[in-house]
Design a protein around this motif. Structure first.
Motif, PDB file in Angstrom:
ATOM      1  N   PRO A   8      28.907   0.526  -4.809  1.00 30.11           N
ATOM      2  CA  PRO A   8      30.029   1.239  -4.201  1.00 30.11           C
ATOM      3  C   PRO A   8      30.164   0.899  -2.724  1.00 30.11           C
ATOM      4  CG  PRO A   8      28.164   2.724  -4.531  1.00 30.11           C
ATOM      5  CD  PRO A   8      27.813   1.432  -5.210  1.00 30.11           C
ATOM      6  N   SER A   9      31.354   1.098  -2.202  1.00 29.83           N
ATOM      7  CA  SER A   9      31.638   0.809  -0.788  1.00 29.83           C
ATOM      8  C   SER A   9      31.374  -0.655  -0.453  1.00 29.83           C
ATOM      9  CB  SER A   9      30.827   1.732   0.144  1.00 29.83           C
ATOM     10  OG  SER A   9      31.046   3.090  -0.151  1.00 29.83           O
ATOM     11  N   GLU A  10      31.643  -1.540  -1.388  1.00 30.39           N
ATOM     12  CA  GLU A  10      31.414  -2.978  -1.206  1.00 30.39           C
ATOM     13  C   GLU A  10      32.120  -3.531   0.032  1.00 30.39           C
ATOM     14  OE1 GLU A  10      30.030  -6.673  -1.749  1.00 30.39           O
ATOM     15  OE2 GLU A  10      29.590  -5.159  -3.274  1.00 30.39           O
ATOM     16  N   ASP A  11      33.330  -3.050   0.283  1.00 29.29           N
ATOM     17  CA  ASP A  11      34.130  -3.623   1.366  1.00 29.29           C
ATOM     18  C   ASP A  11      33.552  -3.376   2.752  1.00 29.29           C
ATOM     19  OD1 ASP A  11      35.839  -4.575  -0.526  1.00 29.29           O
ATOM     20  OD2 ASP A  11      37.425  -3.108  -0.170  1.00 29.29           O
ATOM     21  N   VAL A  12      32.587  -2.477   2.850  1.00 29.44           N
ATOM     22  CA  VAL A  12      31.990  -2.201   4.160  1.00 29.44           C
ATOM     23  C   VAL A  12      31.328  -3.454   4.729  1.00 29.44           C
ATOM     24  CG1 VAL A  12      29.695  -1.466   3.354  1.00 29.44           C
ATOM     25  CG2 VAL A  12      30.644  -0.488   5.444  1.00 29.44           C
ATOM     26  N   LEU A  13      30.897  -4.351   3.852  1.00 31.65           N
ATOM     27  CA  LEU A  13      30.217  -5.555   4.335  1.00 31.65           C
ATOM     28  C   LEU A  13      31.125  -6.443   5.168  1.00 31.65           C
ATOM     29  CD1 LEU A  13      27.957  -6.592   1.321  1.00 31.65           C
ATOM     30  CD2 LEU A  13      27.268  -5.611   3.513  1.00 31.65           C
ATOM     31  N   ASP A  14      32.411  -6.492   4.828  1.00 27.62           N
ATOM     32  CA  ASP A  14      33.313  -7.322   5.620  1.00 27.62           C
ATOM     33  C   ASP A  14      33.394  -6.806   7.052  1.00 27.62           C
ATOM     34  OD1 ASP A  14      34.774  -9.314   3.636  1.00 27.62           O
ATOM     35  OD2 ASP A  14      34.480  -7.419   2.603  1.00 27.62           O
ATOM     36  N   ALA A  15      33.421  -5.488   7.199  1.00 34.81           N
ATOM     37  CA  ALA A  15      33.444  -4.904   8.541  1.00 34.81           C
ATOM     38  C   ALA A  15      32.151  -5.216   9.292  1.00 34.81           C
ATOM     39  CB  ALA A  15      33.665  -3.396   8.448  1.00 34.81           C
ATOM     40  N   VAL A  16      31.032  -5.141   8.594  1.00 35.20           N
ATOM     41  CA  VAL A  16      29.740  -5.430   9.224  1.00 35.20           C
ATOM     42  C   VAL A  16      29.668  -6.890   9.653  1.00 35.20           C
ATOM     43  CG1 VAL A  16      27.253  -5.611   8.810  1.00 35.20           C
ATOM     44  CG2 VAL A  16      28.510  -3.595   8.019  1.00 35.20           C
ATOM     45  N   TYR A  17      30.069  -7.798   8.786  1.00 37.99           N
ATOM     46  CA  TYR A  17      29.990  -9.217   9.108  1.00 37.99           C
ATOM     47  C   TYR A  17      30.899  -9.586  10.273  1.00 37.99           C
ATOM     48  CZ  TYR A  17      27.469  -9.734   4.675  1.00 37.99           C
ATOM     49  OH  TYR A  17      26.561  -9.634   3.657  1.00 37.99           O
ATOM     50  N   LEU A  18      32.061  -8.969  10.337  1.00 34.56           N
ATOM     51  CA  LEU A  18      32.952  -9.225  11.469  1.00 34.56           C
ATOM     52  C   LEU A  18      32.363  -8.655  12.760  1.00 34.56           C
ATOM     53  CD1 LEU A  18      36.423  -8.528   9.806  1.00 34.56           C
ATOM     54  CD2 LEU A  18      35.534 -10.750  10.565  1.00 34.56           C
ATOM     55  N   LYS A  19      31.735  -7.500  12.643  1.00 28.29           N
ATOM     56  CA  LYS A  19      31.158  -6.854  13.816  1.00 28.29           C
ATOM     57  C   LYS A  19      30.070  -7.712  14.456  1.00 28.29           C
ATOM     58  CE  LYS A  19      28.699  -2.648  15.281  1.00 28.29           C
ATOM     59  NZ  LYS A  19      28.239  -1.296  14.909  1.00 28.29           N
ATOM     60  N   TYR A  20      29.240  -8.350  13.639  1.00 25.49           N
ATOM     61  CA  TYR A  20      28.087  -9.102  14.159  1.00 25.49           C
ATOM     62  C   TYR A  20      28.310 -10.613  14.188  1.00 25.49           C
ATOM     63  CZ  TYR A  20      25.560  -4.698  13.818  1.00 25.49           C
ATOM     64  OH  TYR A  20      25.163  -3.398  13.975  1.00 25.49           O
ATOM     65  N   ALA A  21      29.538 -11.049  13.962  1.00 24.94           N
ATOM     66  CA  ALA A  21      29.809 -12.483  13.900  1.00 24.94           C
ATOM     67  C   ALA A  21      29.459 -13.200  15.200  1.00 24.94           C
ATOM     68  CB  ALA A  21      31.274 -12.728  13.544  1.00 24.94           C
ATOM     69  N   GLU A  22      29.639 -12.534  16.327  1.00 24.07           N
ATOM     70  CA  GLU A  22      29.348 -13.149  17.630  1.00 24.07           C
ATOM     71  C   GLU A  22      28.196 -12.436  18.325  1.00 24.07           C
ATOM     72  OE1 GLU A  22      30.814 -15.896  18.313  1.00 24.07           O
ATOM     73  OE2 GLU A  22      32.179 -15.738  16.585  1.00 24.07           O
ATOM     74  N   SER A  23      27.298 -11.857  17.541  1.00 22.17           N
ATOM     75  CA  SER A  23      26.146 -11.154  18.106  1.00 22.17           C
ATOM     76  C   SER A  23      24.918 -12.060  18.079  1.00 22.17           C
ATOM     77  CB  SER A  23      25.861  -9.875  17.307  1.00 22.17           C
ATOM     78  OG  SER A  23      24.847  -9.106  17.925  1.00 22.17           O
ATOM     79  N   ASP A  24      24.056 -11.896  19.045  1.00 19.77           N
ATOM     80  CA  ASP A  24      22.856 -12.719  19.164  1.00 19.77           C
ATOM     81  C   ASP A  24      21.947 -12.486  17.950  1.00 19.77           C
ATOM     82  OD1 ASP A  24      20.569 -14.095  19.953  1.00 19.77           O
ATOM     83  OD2 ASP A  24      20.709 -13.413  22.037  1.00 19.77           O
ATOM     84  N   PRO A  25      21.596 -13.533  17.209  1.00 17.56           N
ATOM     85  CA  PRO A  25      20.720 -13.351  16.058  1.00 17.56           C
ATOM     86  C   PRO A  25      19.259 -13.138  16.440  1.00 17.56           C
ATOM     87  CG  PRO A  25      21.202 -15.675  16.344  1.00 17.56           C
ATOM     88  CD  PRO A  25      22.045 -14.930  17.361  1.00 17.56           C
ATOM     89  N   PHE A  26      18.941 -13.310  17.722  1.00 20.43           N
ATOM     90  CA  PHE A  26      17.580 -13.103  18.192  1.00 20.43           C
ATOM     91  C   PHE A  26      17.519 -11.846  19.053  1.00 20.43           C
ATOM     92  CE2 PHE A  26      18.161 -17.667  17.599  1.00 20.43           C
ATOM     93  CZ  PHE A  26      17.110 -17.950  16.741  1.00 20.43           C
ATOM     94  N   LEU A  27      16.576 -10.973  18.742  1.00 22.80           N
ATOM     95  CA  LEU A  27      16.440  -9.734  19.489  1.00 22.80           C
ATOM     96  C   LEU A  27      15.912 -10.007  20.899  1.00 22.80           C
ATOM     97  CD1 LEU A  27      14.877  -7.469  16.714  1.00 22.80           C
ATOM     98  CD2 LEU A  27      17.243  -7.448  17.547  1.00 22.80           C
ATOM     99  N   PRO A  28      16.248  -9.143  21.853  1.00 18.59           N
ATOM    100  CA  PRO A  28      15.743  -9.343  23.216  1.00 18.59           C
ATOM    101  C   PRO A  28      14.238  -9.143  23.285  1.00 18.59           C
ATOM    102  CG  PRO A  28      16.888  -7.241  23.026  1.00 18.59           C
ATOM    103  CD  PRO A  28      17.120  -7.964  21.744  1.00 18.59           C
ATOM    104  N   VAL A  29      13.624  -9.757  24.270  1.00 15.93           N
ATOM    105  CA  VAL A  29      12.184  -9.664  24.580  1.00 15.93           C
ATOM    106  C   VAL A  29      11.336 -10.354  23.509  1.00 15.93           C
ATOM    107  CG1 VAL A  29      10.252  -8.173  25.168  1.00 15.93           C
ATOM    108  CG2 VAL A  29      12.584  -7.491  25.812  1.00 15.93           C
ATOM    109  N   THR A  30      11.354  -9.819  22.275  1.00 13.23           N
ATOM    110  CA  THR A  30      10.496 -10.373  21.223  1.00 13.23           C
ATOM    111  C   THR A  30      11.054 -11.663  20.643  1.00 13.23           C
ATOM    112  OG1 THR A  30      11.624  -9.148  19.469  1.00 13.23           O
ATOM    113  CG2 THR A  30       9.764  -8.062  20.565  1.00 13.23           C
TER     114      THR A  30
END
Length: 319
Positions: A8-30
């Motif tokens: 259920p709520s499958e479409d939420v993934l499209d919103a998530v993927y768009l949200k993080y499309a230009e986000s750094d895949p590496f966390l700060p510090v670590t």
């Protein structure tokens, strides 16, 4: 035993993927890998899609411009392997490829070039690729293709060597109870025993890594499977050696009930690892009926915090 089939709520993934499309895949510090998109897809698979937006609210977007060197990946991919400064080149290449061809064709062409190093970035290139692939199988959208592009690009910059010219061999006898042609699920079983004995983040990935490969396996040929098996033989060598000694010990441990209440607790965890482990272990149990995987899933909320962090740091240093 709980069986999760619906998403259920499958479409939420499209919103998530768009949200993080230009986000750094590496966390700060670590500089560990950000699990925002992978954790979201695991929650959807567990039937918790309605919890995803609340869960991702705890994972900030960190603006990121992937570095580029201007390489033409199609012709220079060997040169670009393992190069973080080529991350943007890889993303651009896979976005173009996935815009022009079925995603299965792209997987069939490129995963064989990475499968000899399934453990790159503690399996996370493979794992992010696998979660995106499963999402695309549910619904083929531009946002999901973009997420697959980022999964493959992450894997590419984690791979340190070109694929071998000849097929590597899994040495007979190295896998304990299993033959050298062991199915990938066998490596997840080694990982399950290691994780139950010591529930920490590195050992958790000995389960989620092989189970991620199985999500993309249908798109790949036997030669690629052999490359992956040889790679898993290396990443799982210690767990394989300890399997027989630990198996009965962990079977004697109680198995906590895995029900909807347990899943609801997973959705309240800011860390993605418990939900990812639970989903992978339940899928492994469904495929094998092996109680070890249920025991592993029931330990998902027992991951040792500080011990896990120290083990990850040690693993990265050794790598």
């Amino acid at each position: 035993m709980l069986s999760v089939k619906a998403r259920p709520s499958e479409d939420v993934l499209d919103a998530v993927y768009l949200k993080y499309a230009e986000s750094d895949p590496f966390l700060p510090v670590t500089h560990f890998i950000d699990h925002s998109t992978m954790g979201a897809e695991a929650l959807v698979q567990l039937g918790l899609g309605d919890k995803v937006m609340e869960w991702v609210s705890h994972h900030p977007v960190r603006p990121y411009r992937a570095p580029r060197q201007g390489l033409a990946i199609s012709a220079q991919w060997r040169q670009a392997l393992g190069q973080r400064e080529c991350h943007g080149d890889w993303i651009q290449h896979f976005e173009t490829e996935l815009g022009a061809r079925p995603f299965g064709q792209v997987l069939a062409e490129w995963v064989p070039r990475f499968a000899h190093e399934v453990g790159a970035f503690l399996f996370h290139g493979l794992i992010r690729t696998a979660h995106a692939t499963r999402a695309l199988e549910q619904k083929d959208t531009l946002a999901r293709r973009g997420e697959l592009a980022r999964g493959l690009a992450l894997w590419a910059i984690g791979v340190r060597t070109p694929p071998p010219e000849a097929l590597p061999e899994v040495q007979p006898g190295a896998l304990g109870l299993f033959e050298s042609t062991v199915d990938i699920l066998g490596y997840a079983r080694f990982g399950a025993v290691a994780f139950i004995d010591a529930p920490n983040v590195p050992k958790l990935h000995l389960v989620t890594g092989p189970m991620a490969y199985l999500l993309v396996a249908d798109y790949l040929d036997p030669k690629t499977h052999q490359l992956a098996k040889a790679s898993f033989a290396k990443t799982h060598s210690e767990a394989a050696q300890q399997f027989e000694a630990l198996r009965q010990k962990v079977l004697d441990q109680p198995t906590a009930p895995i029900d909807h209440t347990y899943l609801e607790k997973l959705a309240t965890e800011k860390d993605a690892h418990p939900s990812k482990l639970t989903e992978a272990a339940l899928r492994a149990h469904e495929a094998s009926k092996d109680e070890l995987f249920l025991k592993a899933a029931s330990k998902a909320l027992d991951i040792h915090g500080l011990r896990a962090l120290l083990a990850v740091v040690k693993g990265l240093i050794q790598r």
